[in-house]
Design a protein around this motif. Structure first.
Motif: not given
Length: 337
Positions: A81-86
């Motif tokens: 999720n964090i990678n997708l947000q980044n």
């Protein structure tokens, strides 16, 4: 693991049964019988305790492994999720950056087109004038002494105007690119103002204009800067006041001590400039009234050159104007000790 534990327990029960049977058959002494029972009881109890401890140990380890696996999966999902947000954030930033670049390119292209159009328009008039005079001379007027000299003189004036425009364009370009060095030396501002007034005195008197210096200084006003460039600034500002001031009026040049700077103001009593034009007045070729301004001469680059020269000195130029009352141009220079 569970099956082997059950088999061990069954085997122990069988052993106990065989021992009891052996005791009964052989009629073993009562004390020995009790000792055997006690030992067997201790053995069974120890076995049960040990089994409980082993089972708890295994269960706790399995639980810990299961918990770690779940945490790992949760962390993996969180990382995803964090990678997708980044990635989304980077895409949005890239989009904003490209939009800004596109806006800048659009503005530059619009400016380029306007600039090329203005240059073509400014040069078109003197070129057509020269062509007209030469064609007239070629058609036979060259043999007429009264006409040929007059037309050649007019053609020469048009050539001079073209040279004036090209030189101003070259100067602005070199100022923008930092190719003109500013000599930051001390000089007397009051002396340069008086020199410019003297050079423009004939132009001012033709329109009945009086140029007046208003200041509290009795002698010199030492400032830092490029003397020749500042003289050009003063010349352009005072000449504009002569062009656009009302006949039989006064041009005021005021000087103020601003602690570390000297503020210079050049004011006329002309028609003034509308508010909508003030933020564009220093643009290249910008004219408030194109047809009227061209009649008054000039390259249309004077105020743009003034702005670049003052900014090259680390200062700024400003304008304020009131319709029907006139305009005031002001700039600062650093005081010299």
């Amino acid at each position: 693991m569970e099956k082997s534990g059950v088999l061990s327990f069954v085997f122990s029960i069988i052993q106990i049964f065989l021992i009891l049977l052996f005791v009964k058959i052989f009629n073993i002494d009562f004390e020995i019988k009790n000792l055997i029972f006690f030992s067997l009881s201790v053995l069974i109890f120890s076995y049960l305790i040990l089994k409980w401890m082993v089972n708890n140990f295994i269960y706790s380890k399995v639980k810990l492994i299961y918990k770690n696996i779940r945490n790992s999966n949760s962390r993996s999902d969180l990382d995803k999720n964090i990678n997708l947000q980044n990635v989304n954030r980077e895409v949005e930033n890239w989009k904003l950056f490209k939009n800004r670049e596109l806006e800048k390119m659009t503005i530059r292209e619009s400016y380029r087109r306007r600039f090329v159009g203005n240059v073509a328009h400014e040069l078109k008039t003197p070129i057509f004038n020269i062509q007209g005079y030469i064609n007239t001379l070629l058609d036979g007027a060259i043999s007429d002494n009264k006409i040929n000299r007059k037309f050649l003189s007019r053609a020469n004036k048009s050539v001079s105007r073209m040279i004036y425009i090209v030189e101003d364009l070259d100067q602005i370009t070199r100022l923008e690119e930092g190719k003109i060095e500013i000599e930051n030396k001390s000089f007397d501002l009051l002396t340069e103002i008086n020199d410019v007034i003297e050079n423009l005195d004939i132009k001012a008197k033709k329109r009945g204009l009086k140029i007046k210096i208003i200041n509290n200084y009795k002698s010199k006003i030492p400032v830092k800067g490029d003397k020749e460039k500042i003289k050009q600034v003063l010349y352009n500002l005072i000449e504009n006041s002569i062009k656009y001031g009302n006949d039989m009026s006064t041009i005021d040049i005021k000087l103020y001590d601003m602690d570390v700077n000297i503020l210079t103001e050049v004011s006329d009593s002309g028609n003034g400039i509308e508010q909508k034009h003030l933020n564009k007045i220093f643009d290249r070729f910008y004219r408030v009234d194109s047809s009227r301004d061209r009649e008054k001469g000039g390259s249309g680059l004077g105020l743009s050159i003034v702005k670049h020269i003052i900014e090259a000195h680390g200062h700024s130029i400003n304008v304020r104007s009131t319709i029907g009352e006139g305009s005031t141009f002001s700039f600062t220079l650093t005081k010299s000790k």
